[in-house]
Design a protein around this motif. Sequence first.
Motif, short mmCIF file in Angstrom:
data_model
loop_
_atom_site.label_atom_id
_atom_site.label_comp_id
_atom_site.label_asym_id
_atom_site.label_seq_id
_atom_site.Cartn_x
_atom_site.Cartn_y
_atom_site.Cartn_z
N ALA A 14 44.88 30.40 36.75
CA ALA A 14 44.63 29.08 37.35
C ALA A 14 43.81 29.20 38.62
O ALA A 14 43.00 28.32 38.94
CB ALA A 14 45.96 28.39 37.66
N GLY A 15 44.02 30.27 39.38
CA GLY A 15 43.30 30.45 40.63
C GLY A 15 43.88 31.61 41.41
O GLY A 15 44.91 32.18 41.05
N VAL A 16 43.20 31.94 42.50
CA VAL A 16 43.62 33.05 43.35
C VAL A 16 43.60 32.59 44.80
O VAL A 16 42.63 31.97 45.26
CB VAL A 16 42.70 34.27 43.17
CG1 VAL A 16 43.08 35.38 44.14
CG2 VAL A 16 42.75 34.77 41.73
N VAL A 17 44.68 32.87 45.51
CA VAL A 17 44.72 32.61 46.95
C VAL A 17 44.12 33.82 47.64
O VAL A 17 44.70 34.92 47.63
CB VAL A 17 46.16 32.38 47.45
CG1 VAL A 17 46.18 32.13 48.95
CG2 VAL A 17 46.81 31.23 46.70
N LYS A 18 42.92 33.64 48.17
CA LYS A 18 42.24 34.72 48.87
C LYS A 18 42.75 34.72 50.31
O LYS A 18 42.19 34.06 51.19
CB LYS A 18 40.73 34.52 48.83
CG LYS A 18 40.14 34.55 47.44
CD LYS A 18 40.12 35.97 46.90
CE LYS A 18 39.38 36.04 45.56
NZ LYS A 18 39.35 37.42 45.03
#
Length: 657
Positions: A386-390
């Motif tokens: 779904a996504g990545v928290v950078k």
Amino acid sequence: MKLKSFSMINLAMISVVLLVSCNGNKQSGGALGTSDAASQVYVAPGTYDEFYSFLSGGFSGQLSVYGLPSGRLFKVIDVFSQDPQTGYGYSEETKPMLETTHGFLPWGDAHHPELSQTDGVPDGRWIFINDNNSPRVARIDLTTFETAEILELPNSAGNHSSPFTTQNTDYIVAGTRFSVPVPQTDMPIENYKGNFKGALSFIKVDPETGRMHIAFQILMPGWDFDLAHSGKGPSDGWTFFSSYNTEEANSLLEINASQRDKDFIAAINWKKAEEYVAQGKAHEMPGKHFDCTYNEKTHTASNELRETVQVLIPEECPGLVYLLPTPKSPHGVDVDPSGEYIIGSGKLSADVTAHSFSKMMKAIENKSFDGEAYGMPILKYDEVLAGVVKSGGLGPLHTEFDDKGNGYTSFFISSEVVKWKVGTWEVLDRAPSYYSIGHLSIPGGDSRKPWGKYLLMLNKITKDRFLPTGPELCQSCQLYDISGDKMKLLLDFPTIGEPHYGQSIPADIIMKNSKKIYKLEENENEFAVKGEGETKVIRNGNRVDVYITTIRSHFAPDNIEGVRMGDKVYFHVTNIEQDWDIPHGFAMMGNNTSELLIMPGQTKTTVWEPEMPGVFPFYCSDFCSALHQEMQGYVRVSAAGANTPLRWWTGSAPVEE
């Protein structure tokens, strides 16, 4: 899947970052803790805290109860360890709670409290907690704040990913930290790969009584299972276990179990598992384990030895387990309040990975697989991402959520919490911890209904935060206000043992059900006496039973003669008070177990074996009235074979046997 080496240089870099984080934060901490923080945590005399907070004791084996926002300690609940303060694990009534297939175990390692839930919301009926050392789970009754049941887990070793509850407390789940031969057998350790197994236990909870039993286990490969969380809303019916050491190494794991770019989150379809069990697909395997329960009417524990468990093997059960690739050695696996996002925190990654449940289901439907492991499909990483928290942090561990659509992740190595937006994965704020945070806790933060007012950091190192106490320092929590855009430090407070995780719940959910006394007329303990007229002393060979009552401010009887060397003296002590908060203690000189602490209407038993002739005092060890000092008595002990008559009295003529 690609392999990437993990060298000693990486470990050295982590150590440097950790050292800097532990020594470099004190200055800013003072600034953060100023302003009106004191007024926000102040609870005026005679008023109550807003939340109960339950923090694990780690190596203490117990569960501590604090108030938020004050940080005041209210109680330490006896769970896996003996307690000489209360007599838990020493009294005859409670000894059976600590029985295992390894024998009587007086200690445990308590890690993860988990409140029972209804429709995904903490309901305040029970709280569960795991013993990591000797695989067990316990259920605490929140009407009494006492341990009601302890269930041993067979085929497991190191019960870490436990005891996370499903949305309606259908199950609590438990994954083994260490894989072992199943069933246990003498095997060369170097034969680990392919032969050791990891058991995932699904423990059914009776919705009315809370009684637990192992419904089934799933026999996974020889990986290490770290944490777990169950789905909610659309993902209800699934449980997610993080795993590391998918390399199946058995030595120098800090290097050899850190080779792969990605390990796995195992997605378990437990509703499908129920179907397979109903179809007879489970194997009945040896699995001796004790179920230890405490009966509130008899005030007495008992235990039952169970011999077998039902075991499902994923290779034989298509659709039972799917694997979500997750960077790298994941610790936490958390599910957001909507049930859509499964958050993986790879300890050796700087980023936080969010998987999509709806994408996972689509990938399963489309068979978007990237190979398999032991018959379990590996879903394509890009298909479920779904996504990545950078984040730019180091060592992400665990995520919880507020009621405004934000996630909060703890970073152990960089000693901070990062706040980010669910769905956009944008970092919104970060706050330092003091120091080396492990878990974090938001009231309701792993449920469908977070009460997103406070965040509690559970820190591993206090260093210079409190007055020094020699080499051994307390561990600590730090309370942050998260009601605004920025996190704000409010309070430091020391903790009991080593808290690994905590859960908090609004006080009014529990307070209204809290029991004040045990009704004397409902006391069914076989040794209970309901009044002083029923007290007595009985000899049966070398066993002497003393039926004794306590009330402000005397024991009945308070003088006993005729005990002889070689006797075992069983003091059955009933507190006949029926007023709230009037416990009595019972302490006997030379007793080599512990004192007793007896609640109003309760009966407890201790055994004393005198070691010499003489006259020995007993007394109330819990200050109960202005005449507390006068609450005492004597036992006369004669030589073995003496003809001293057995008699007893309280301020009147003695009664003889």
